[in-house]
Write an enzyme that holds these catalytic residues in place. Structure first.
Site, PDB file in Angstrom:
ATOM      1  N   ARG A 107       0.853  -1.196   0.000  1.00  0.00           N
ATOM      2  CA  ARG A 107       0.000   0.000   0.000  1.00  0.00           C
ATOM      3  C   ARG A 107       0.882   1.237   0.000  1.00  0.00           C
ATOM      4  O   ARG A 107       0.623   2.206  -0.687  1.00  0.00           O
ATOM      5  CB  ARG A 107      -0.960   0.012   1.196  1.00  0.00           C
TER       6      ARG A 107
ATOM      7  N   TYR B 194     -16.431  17.076 -15.471  1.00  0.00           N
ATOM      8  CA  TYR B 194     -16.704  15.663 -15.309  1.00  0.00           C
ATOM      9  C   TYR B 194     -17.712  15.497 -14.167  1.00  0.00           C
ATOM     10  O   TYR B 194     -17.515  16.038 -13.067  1.00  0.00           O
ATOM     11  CB  TYR B 194     -15.392  14.919 -14.998  1.00  0.00           C
TER      12      TYR B 194
ATOM     13  N   ASP C 172      -7.337  19.184 -14.361  1.00  0.00           N
ATOM     14  CA  ASP C 172      -7.663  17.837 -14.826  1.00  0.00           C
ATOM     15  C   ASP C 172      -7.239  17.778 -16.300  1.00  0.00           C
ATOM     16  O   ASP C 172      -7.857  18.405 -17.159  1.00  0.00           O
ATOM     17  CB  ASP C 172      -9.165  17.577 -14.652  1.00  0.00           C
TER      18      ASP C 172
ATOM     19  N   LYS D 127      -8.269   6.613 -19.093  1.00  0.00           N
ATOM     20  CA  LYS D 127      -8.610   7.130 -20.423  1.00  0.00           C
ATOM     21  C   LYS D 127      -7.377   7.095 -21.339  1.00  0.00           C
ATOM     22  O   LYS D 127      -6.871   6.034 -21.609  1.00  0.00           O
ATOM     23  CB  LYS D 127      -9.200   8.536 -20.266  1.00  0.00           C
TER      24      LYS D 127
HETATM   25  C1  LIG Z   1     -13.202   9.635 -16.254  1.00  0.00           C
HETATM   26  C2  LIG Z   1     -12.800  10.971 -15.762  1.00  0.00           C
HETATM   27  C3  LIG Z   1     -12.512  11.186 -14.410  1.00  0.00           C
HETATM   28  C4  LIG Z   1     -12.649  10.095 -13.358  1.00  0.00           C
HETATM   29  O1  LIG Z   1     -11.756   9.064 -13.577  1.00  0.00           O
HETATM   30  P1  LIG Z   1     -12.033   7.519 -13.154  1.00  0.00           P
HETATM   31  O2  LIG Z   1     -10.781   6.830 -13.580  1.00  0.00           O
HETATM   32  O3  LIG Z   1     -13.260   7.075 -13.903  1.00  0.00           O
HETATM   33  O4  LIG Z   1     -12.256   7.508 -11.693  1.00  0.00           O
HETATM   34  C5  LIG Z   1     -12.100  12.453 -14.030  1.00  0.00           C
HETATM   35  N1  LIG Z   1     -11.995  13.457 -14.917  1.00  0.00           N
HETATM   36  C6  LIG Z   1     -12.281  13.292 -16.227  1.00  0.00           C
HETATM   37  C7  LIG Z   1     -12.160  14.443 -17.165  1.00  0.00           C
HETATM   38  C8  LIG Z   1     -12.704  12.045 -16.695  1.00  0.00           C
HETATM   39  O5  LIG Z   1     -13.007  11.889 -17.987  1.00  0.00           O
END
Ligand SMILES: *Cc1c(COP(=O)(O)O)cnc(C)c1O
Length: 358
Positions: free
Chosen positions: A50, A102, A172, A197
Protein backbone atom coordinates in the site's frame (compact mmCIF):
# COMPACT_ATOMS: atom_id res chain seq x y z
CA UNK A 1 15.36 12.06 -19.05
CA UNK A 2 14.51 15.76 -18.94
CA UNK A 3 16.86 16.60 -21.83
CA UNK A 4 14.98 14.35 -24.28
CA UNK A 5 12.01 15.15 -26.50
CA UNK A 6 8.52 14.00 -25.50
CA UNK A 7 8.41 10.88 -27.74
CA UNK A 8 11.70 9.62 -26.29
CA UNK A 9 10.49 10.25 -22.76
CA UNK A 10 7.15 8.51 -23.45
CA UNK A 11 8.93 5.34 -24.57
CA UNK A 12 11.53 5.24 -21.77
CA UNK A 13 10.15 7.15 -18.77
CA UNK A 14 10.29 5.29 -15.47
CA UNK A 15 11.76 2.08 -16.91
CA UNK A 16 15.07 0.43 -16.02
CA UNK A 17 15.97 -3.09 -17.22
CA UNK A 18 15.16 -5.74 -14.64
CA UNK A 19 18.39 -6.16 -12.59
CA UNK A 20 18.53 -9.96 -12.16
CA UNK A 21 17.87 -11.22 -15.71
CA UNK A 22 18.04 -7.99 -17.69
CA UNK A 23 14.46 -8.10 -19.00
CA UNK A 24 13.87 -4.88 -20.98
CA UNK A 25 10.54 -4.46 -19.19
CA UNK A 26 10.61 -4.93 -15.42
CA UNK A 27 8.37 -7.68 -14.02
CA UNK A 28 4.96 -7.09 -12.47
CA UNK A 29 5.75 -7.09 -8.74
CA UNK A 30 2.61 -8.93 -7.65
CA UNK A 31 3.58 -8.97 -3.95
CA UNK A 32 1.84 -7.41 -0.96
CA UNK A 33 4.91 -7.32 1.29
CA UNK A 34 8.72 -7.55 1.31
CA UNK A 35 11.09 -9.65 3.42
CA UNK A 36 13.20 -7.58 5.82
CA UNK A 37 16.73 -8.81 6.63
CA UNK A 38 16.43 -7.26 10.07
CA UNK A 39 13.83 -4.95 11.60
CA UNK A 40 13.55 -1.90 9.37
CA UNK A 41 16.12 -3.23 6.85
CA UNK A 42 14.29 -3.06 3.51
CA UNK A 43 14.94 -1.59 0.04
CA UNK A 44 14.05 2.14 -0.29
CA UNK A 45 10.45 2.56 0.97
CA UNK A 46 9.31 -0.93 -0.01
CA UNK A 47 7.97 -2.32 3.26
CA UNK A 48 4.33 -2.95 2.31
CA UNK A 49 2.59 -2.56 -1.09
CA UNK A 50 0.00 0.00 0.00
CA UNK A 51 2.90 2.30 0.87
CA UNK A 52 5.06 1.44 -2.14
CA UNK A 53 5.34 -1.15 -4.88
CA UNK A 54 8.06 -1.26 -7.58
CA UNK A 55 5.62 -1.57 -10.51
CA UNK A 56 3.65 1.39 -9.20
CA UNK A 57 6.82 3.34 -8.44
CA UNK A 58 7.95 2.93 -12.07
CA UNK A 59 4.61 4.29 -13.33
CA UNK A 60 4.70 7.15 -10.82
CA UNK A 61 8.17 8.16 -12.04
CA UNK A 62 7.02 7.93 -15.66
CA UNK A 63 3.89 10.09 -15.30
CA UNK A 64 5.89 12.53 -13.17
CA UNK A 65 8.49 12.84 -15.93
CA UNK A 66 5.91 13.35 -18.67
CA UNK A 67 4.08 16.09 -16.74
CA UNK A 68 7.22 17.61 -15.22
CA UNK A 69 6.59 17.05 -11.49
CA UNK A 70 6.23 14.45 -8.72
CA UNK A 71 3.75 11.68 -9.57
CA UNK A 72 1.51 9.46 -7.41
CA UNK A 73 -0.86 6.83 -8.77
CA UNK A 74 -4.30 5.83 -7.54
CA UNK A 75 -6.92 3.15 -8.08
CA UNK A 76 -9.05 5.56 -10.19
CA UNK A 77 -9.16 9.13 -11.40
CA UNK A 78 -11.71 9.87 -8.65
CA UNK A 79 -9.37 8.48 -5.98
CA UNK A 80 -6.64 10.75 -7.37
CA UNK A 81 -8.97 13.77 -7.20
CA UNK A 82 -10.03 12.92 -3.66
CA UNK A 83 -6.40 12.58 -2.54
CA UNK A 84 -5.36 15.90 -4.03
CA UNK A 85 -8.34 17.87 -2.72
CA UNK A 86 -7.99 16.43 0.78
CA UNK A 87 -4.22 17.02 0.76
CA UNK A 88 -4.76 20.69 -0.15
CA UNK A 89 -7.99 21.65 1.68
CA UNK A 90 -9.36 21.59 5.21
CA UNK A 91 -12.94 21.89 6.50
CA UNK A 92 -14.15 25.48 6.08
CA UNK A 93 -12.06 26.08 2.96
CA UNK A 94 -13.60 27.16 -0.32
CA UNK A 95 -12.91 25.76 -3.79
CA UNK A 96 -13.78 27.10 -7.24
CA UNK A 97 -14.92 24.49 -9.76
CA UNK A 98 -15.90 24.86 -13.43
CA UNK A 99 -19.55 25.00 -14.51
CA UNK A 100 -18.86 22.36 -17.17
CA UNK A 101 -16.98 19.40 -15.76
CA UNK A 102 -16.70 15.66 -15.31
CA UNK A 103 -19.88 14.62 -13.44
CA UNK A 104 -17.95 12.58 -10.88
CA UNK A 105 -15.86 15.59 -9.86
CA UNK A 106 -19.02 17.56 -9.13
CA UNK A 107 -20.48 14.61 -7.19
CA UNK A 108 -17.31 14.26 -5.08
CA UNK A 109 -17.34 17.95 -4.14
CA UNK A 110 -21.11 18.44 -3.82
CA UNK A 111 -22.18 15.13 -2.28
CA UNK A 112 -19.14 13.99 -0.27
CA UNK A 113 -16.68 16.77 0.58
CA UNK A 114 -19.39 19.37 1.23
CA UNK A 115 -20.59 17.19 4.11
CA UNK A 116 -17.09 17.53 5.58
CA UNK A 117 -17.22 21.31 5.45
CA UNK A 118 -15.81 22.16 2.02
CA UNK A 119 -17.61 25.01 0.28
CA UNK A 120 -17.65 25.54 -3.46
CA UNK A 121 -18.59 27.98 -6.22
CA UNK A 122 -19.15 26.97 -9.84
CA UNK A 123 -18.04 29.41 -12.53
CA UNK A 124 -17.68 29.60 -16.28
CA UNK A 125 -13.89 29.61 -16.41
CA UNK A 126 -13.82 30.89 -20.00
CA UNK A 127 -14.66 34.26 -18.35
CA UNK A 128 -11.61 35.17 -16.23
CA UNK A 129 -13.45 38.08 -14.57
CA UNK A 130 -15.93 35.58 -13.14
CA UNK A 131 -13.00 33.55 -11.83
CA UNK A 132 -11.54 36.64 -10.10
CA UNK A 133 -14.95 37.48 -8.63
CA UNK A 134 -15.35 33.97 -7.19
CA UNK A 135 -12.14 34.10 -5.14
CA UNK A 136 -12.66 34.59 -1.38
CA UNK A 137 -10.09 34.93 1.41
CA UNK A 138 -10.73 31.25 2.29
CA UNK A 139 -10.37 30.01 -1.32
CA UNK A 140 -7.70 27.31 -1.19
CA UNK A 141 -8.13 25.65 -4.55
CA UNK A 142 -9.18 26.48 -8.10
CA UNK A 143 -10.07 23.31 -9.98
CA UNK A 144 -9.72 23.52 -13.76
CA UNK A 145 -10.73 21.03 -16.40
CA UNK A 146 -9.57 21.75 -19.94
CA UNK A 147 -10.88 20.92 -22.44
CA UNK A 148 -14.07 20.69 -20.40
CA UNK A 149 -16.24 17.61 -20.38
CA UNK A 150 -18.55 17.32 -22.29
CA UNK A 151 -18.72 20.67 -24.13
CA UNK A 152 -14.97 20.83 -24.89
CA UNK A 153 -14.28 24.45 -23.96
CA UNK A 154 -10.58 25.32 -23.73
CA UNK A 155 -9.57 27.22 -20.60
CA UNK A 156 -6.66 29.67 -20.37
CA UNK A 157 -4.54 28.03 -17.64
CA UNK A 158 -1.99 30.90 -17.22
CA UNK A 159 -4.96 33.31 -17.09
CA UNK A 160 -6.55 31.28 -14.26
CA UNK A 161 -3.24 31.11 -12.37
CA UNK A 162 -3.02 34.92 -12.58
CA UNK A 163 -6.61 35.34 -11.28
CA UNK A 164 -6.46 32.67 -8.56
CA UNK A 165 -5.31 35.07 -5.85
CA UNK A 166 -2.57 32.71 -4.72
CA UNK A 167 -4.91 29.72 -4.38
CA UNK A 168 -3.63 26.30 -5.42
CA UNK A 169 -4.47 25.61 -9.09
CA UNK A 170 -5.14 21.99 -10.13
CA UNK A 171 -5.85 20.98 -13.73
CA UNK A 172 -7.66 17.84 -14.83
CA UNK A 173 -5.55 17.00 -17.90
CA UNK A 174 -7.41 13.81 -18.84
CA UNK A 175 -8.68 15.05 -22.23
CA UNK A 176 -5.55 16.89 -23.40
CA UNK A 177 -2.81 14.60 -22.00
CA UNK A 178 0.78 15.86 -21.59
CA UNK A 179 1.20 15.44 -25.37
CA UNK A 180 -0.85 18.61 -25.94
CA UNK A 181 -0.86 20.40 -22.60
CA UNK A 182 1.52 20.38 -19.64
CA UNK A 183 -0.25 22.46 -17.00
CA UNK A 184 2.75 22.59 -14.62
CA UNK A 185 4.71 24.38 -17.35
CA UNK A 186 1.78 26.81 -17.67
CA UNK A 187 2.00 27.77 -13.99
CA UNK A 188 -0.49 25.34 -12.40
CA UNK A 189 0.44 23.61 -9.12
CA UNK A 190 -0.97 20.16 -9.86
CA UNK A 191 -2.24 17.91 -12.61
CA UNK A 192 -4.81 15.14 -12.23
CA UNK A 193 -5.51 12.29 -14.65
CA UNK A 194 -8.01 9.59 -15.07
CA UNK A 195 -5.33 7.21 -16.37
CA UNK A 196 -8.27 4.98 -17.30
CA UNK A 197 -8.61 7.13 -20.42
CA UNK A 198 -5.78 8.23 -22.78
CA UNK A 199 -2.77 7.43 -20.57
CA UNK A 200 -3.70 3.74 -20.33
CA UNK A 201 -5.38 4.04 -23.71
CA UNK A 202 -6.69 0.49 -24.16
CA UNK A 203 -9.86 0.45 -22.01
CA UNK A 204 -8.44 -2.35 -19.85
CA UNK A 205 -7.72 -0.65 -16.53
CA UNK A 206 -9.26 1.88 -14.12
CA UNK A 207 -6.62 4.11 -12.53
CA UNK A 208 -5.62 7.68 -11.77
CA UNK A 209 -2.68 9.95 -11.14
CA UNK A 210 -1.71 13.19 -9.42
CA UNK A 211 1.41 15.15 -10.35
CA UNK A 212 2.48 18.14 -8.26
CA UNK A 213 5.21 20.70 -8.72
CA UNK A 214 6.26 21.04 -5.10
CA UNK A 215 8.04 18.28 -3.19
CA UNK A 216 6.40 19.11 0.17
CA UNK A 217 2.98 18.92 -1.47
CA UNK A 218 4.00 15.60 -3.00
CA UNK A 219 4.67 14.27 0.52
CA UNK A 220 1.20 15.43 1.57
CA UNK A 221 -0.41 13.63 -1.40
CA UNK A 222 1.55 10.45 -0.66
CA UNK A 223 0.49 10.67 2.98
CA UNK A 224 -3.18 10.65 1.90
CA UNK A 225 -2.44 7.91 -0.65
CA UNK A 226 -1.06 5.67 2.10
CA UNK A 227 -3.65 6.71 4.74
CA UNK A 228 -6.73 6.25 2.54
CA UNK A 229 -5.20 3.37 0.60
CA UNK A 230 -6.83 3.88 -2.83
CA UNK A 231 -3.79 2.46 -4.62
CA UNK A 232 -3.75 0.69 -8.00
CA UNK A 233 -2.65 -2.93 -8.15
CA UNK A 234 0.61 -3.91 -9.87
CA UNK A 235 -1.11 -5.34 -12.96
CA UNK A 236 -3.04 -2.10 -13.52
CA UNK A 237 0.16 -0.10 -13.15
CA UNK A 238 1.87 -2.36 -15.68
CA UNK A 239 -0.99 -1.91 -18.18
CA UNK A 240 -1.05 1.88 -17.84
CA UNK A 241 2.73 2.03 -18.15
CA UNK A 242 2.64 -0.05 -21.31
CA UNK A 243 -0.01 2.32 -22.67
CA UNK A 244 2.11 5.38 -21.89
CA UNK A 245 4.87 4.16 -24.20
CA UNK A 246 2.70 4.77 -27.29
CA UNK A 247 0.84 7.83 -25.96
CA UNK A 248 2.33 10.25 -28.51
CA UNK A 249 1.52 7.93 -31.44
CA UNK A 250 -2.01 7.25 -30.29
CA UNK A 251 -2.75 10.92 -29.59
CA UNK A 252 -1.66 11.88 -33.12
CA UNK A 253 -4.02 9.24 -34.56
CA UNK A 254 -6.91 10.28 -32.24
CA UNK A 255 -6.40 13.90 -33.27
CA UNK A 256 -6.38 13.14 -36.99
CA UNK A 257 -9.56 11.03 -36.74
CA UNK A 258 -11.35 13.64 -34.64
CA UNK A 259 -10.39 16.32 -37.18
CA UNK A 260 -11.83 14.30 -40.09
CA UNK A 261 -14.99 13.33 -38.16
CA UNK A 262 -15.69 16.86 -36.88
CA UNK A 263 -15.15 18.42 -40.33
CA UNK A 264 -17.52 15.89 -41.87
CA UNK A 265 -20.13 16.35 -39.12
CA UNK A 266 -20.24 20.13 -39.57
CA UNK A 267 -21.63 19.62 -43.10
CA UNK A 268 -24.39 17.19 -42.07
CA UNK A 269 -27.96 18.46 -42.03
CA UNK A 270 -29.61 18.23 -38.60
CA UNK A 271 -26.25 18.21 -36.80
CA UNK A 272 -25.51 21.43 -34.89
CA UNK A 273 -22.90 22.83 -32.52
CA UNK A 274 -20.04 20.51 -33.58
CA UNK A 275 -17.15 20.92 -31.15
CA UNK A 276 -13.57 19.73 -31.35
CA UNK A 277 -10.86 21.65 -29.50
CA UNK A 278 -8.31 21.18 -32.33
CA UNK A 279 -6.40 18.36 -30.60
CA UNK A 280 -7.18 15.00 -28.96
CA UNK A 281 -9.98 12.63 -29.96
CA UNK A 282 -13.05 14.11 -28.28
CA UNK A 283 -15.87 15.55 -30.40
CA UNK A 284 -19.34 16.64 -29.37
CA UNK A 285 -22.40 17.70 -31.35
CA UNK A 286 -26.14 18.12 -30.98
CA UNK A 287 -28.82 16.22 -32.85
CA UNK A 288 -32.56 15.96 -32.10
CA UNK A 289 -32.43 12.17 -32.53
CA UNK A 290 -29.41 11.77 -30.16
CA UNK A 291 -30.66 8.85 -28.05
CA UNK A 292 -31.75 6.75 -31.04
CA UNK A 293 -28.73 7.42 -33.22
CA UNK A 294 -26.15 6.33 -30.64
CA UNK A 295 -27.62 2.83 -30.64
CA UNK A 296 -27.30 2.58 -34.44
CA UNK A 297 -23.51 2.91 -34.74
CA UNK A 298 -21.46 -0.25 -35.25
CA UNK A 299 -17.81 0.84 -35.13
CA UNK A 300 -18.50 3.41 -32.37
CA UNK A 301 -19.57 1.33 -29.34
CA UNK A 302 -22.25 2.78 -27.12
CA UNK A 303 -20.40 3.09 -23.81
CA UNK A 304 -19.28 5.50 -21.11
CA UNK A 305 -15.57 6.37 -20.85
CA UNK A 306 -13.17 7.57 -23.54
CA UNK A 307 -9.56 7.63 -24.63
CA UNK A 308 -9.13 4.01 -25.73
CA UNK A 309 -7.98 2.82 -29.15
CA UNK A 310 -11.60 1.92 -29.98
CA UNK A 311 -14.20 4.58 -30.77
CA UNK A 312 -17.02 5.18 -28.31
CA UNK A 313 -20.27 7.16 -28.51
CA UNK A 314 -22.59 8.30 -25.73
CA UNK A 315 -25.32 10.72 -24.67
CA UNK A 316 -23.82 12.55 -21.64
CA UNK A 317 -27.11 13.66 -20.09
CA UNK A 318 -28.43 10.10 -19.84
CA UNK A 319 -25.06 8.44 -19.20
CA UNK A 320 -21.87 10.07 -17.82
CA UNK A 321 -23.39 13.31 -16.56
CA UNK A 322 -26.43 12.16 -14.55
CA UNK A 323 -24.84 13.54 -11.39
CA UNK A 324 -24.88 17.17 -12.67
CA UNK A 325 -28.62 17.21 -13.54
CA UNK A 326 -30.25 20.26 -11.97
CA UNK A 327 -26.89 21.99 -11.32
CA UNK A 328 -25.17 24.79 -13.25
CA UNK A 329 -23.24 22.07 -15.09
CA UNK A 330 -26.37 20.33 -16.49
CA UNK A 331 -26.02 19.27 -20.14
CA UNK A 332 -28.65 19.27 -22.92
CA UNK A 333 -30.44 16.00 -23.73
CA UNK A 334 -29.60 16.20 -27.44
CA UNK A 335 -25.81 16.33 -26.90
CA UNK A 336 -23.77 13.43 -28.31
CA UNK A 337 -20.15 12.86 -27.27
CA UNK A 338 -17.67 10.89 -29.39
CA UNK A 339 -14.32 9.48 -28.36
CA UNK A 340 -12.67 8.92 -31.74
CA UNK A 341 -10.39 5.88 -31.60
CA UNK A 342 -7.51 5.01 -33.90
CA UNK A 343 -9.45 3.04 -36.54
CA UNK A 344 -9.54 4.21 -40.18
CA UNK A 345 -11.17 7.65 -40.37
CA UNK A 346 -13.22 6.61 -43.43
CA UNK A 347 -14.84 3.80 -41.44
CA UNK A 348 -15.71 6.16 -38.60
CA UNK A 349 -17.34 8.63 -41.00
CA UNK A 350 -19.23 5.86 -42.83
CA UNK A 351 -20.50 4.49 -39.50
CA UNK A 352 -21.81 7.89 -38.39
CA UNK A 353 -23.32 8.45 -41.84
CA UNK A 354 -25.41 5.25 -41.70
CA UNK A 355 -26.45 5.96 -38.09
CA UNK A 356 -27.54 9.53 -38.94
CA UNK A 357 -29.43 8.40 -42.06
CA UNK A 358 -31.57 5.60 -40.59
C1 LIG B 1 -13.20 9.63 -16.25
C2 LIG B 1 -12.80 10.97 -15.76
C3 LIG B 1 -12.51 11.19 -14.41
C4 LIG B 1 -12.65 10.09 -13.36
O1 LIG B 1 -11.76 9.06 -13.58
P1 LIG B 1 -12.03 7.52 -13.15
O2 LIG B 1 -10.78 6.83 -13.58
O3 LIG B 1 -13.26 7.07 -13.90
O4 LIG B 1 -12.26 7.51 -11.69
C5 LIG B 1 -12.10 12.45 -14.03
N1 LIG B 1 -11.99 13.46 -14.92
C6 LIG B 1 -12.28 13.29 -16.23
C7 LIG B 1 -12.16 14.44 -17.16
C8 LIG B 1 -12.70 12.05 -16.70
O5 LIG B 1 -13.01 11.89 -17.99
Amino acid sequence: MSEYRFATKAVHAGLEPEPTYGGVVPPIHQASTYVQKAVGDFVEDFDYSRSANPTRAALERAIGELEGGFGSCFSSGMAAEHALITAVCDAGDHVVIPDDLYGGTFRLVDKVLKRWGLEYTMVDQTNLDLVSASIRPETKLVWVETPTNPTLKVIDVPGIVERAGGAFVAVDNTFATPVYQRPLELGADAVVHSATKYLGGHSDSVSGAVVVKDEERHKAVRFVQNSIGAVPGPLDCFLVHRGLRTLHLRMAAHTENARVVSEWLSEVEGVTDVRWPGFSGMVSFRHPDAVALVSRTKVFSLAESLGGVESLIEVPQAMTHGSVEGSAAAVPADLVRLSCGVEAAEDLVADLEQALKS
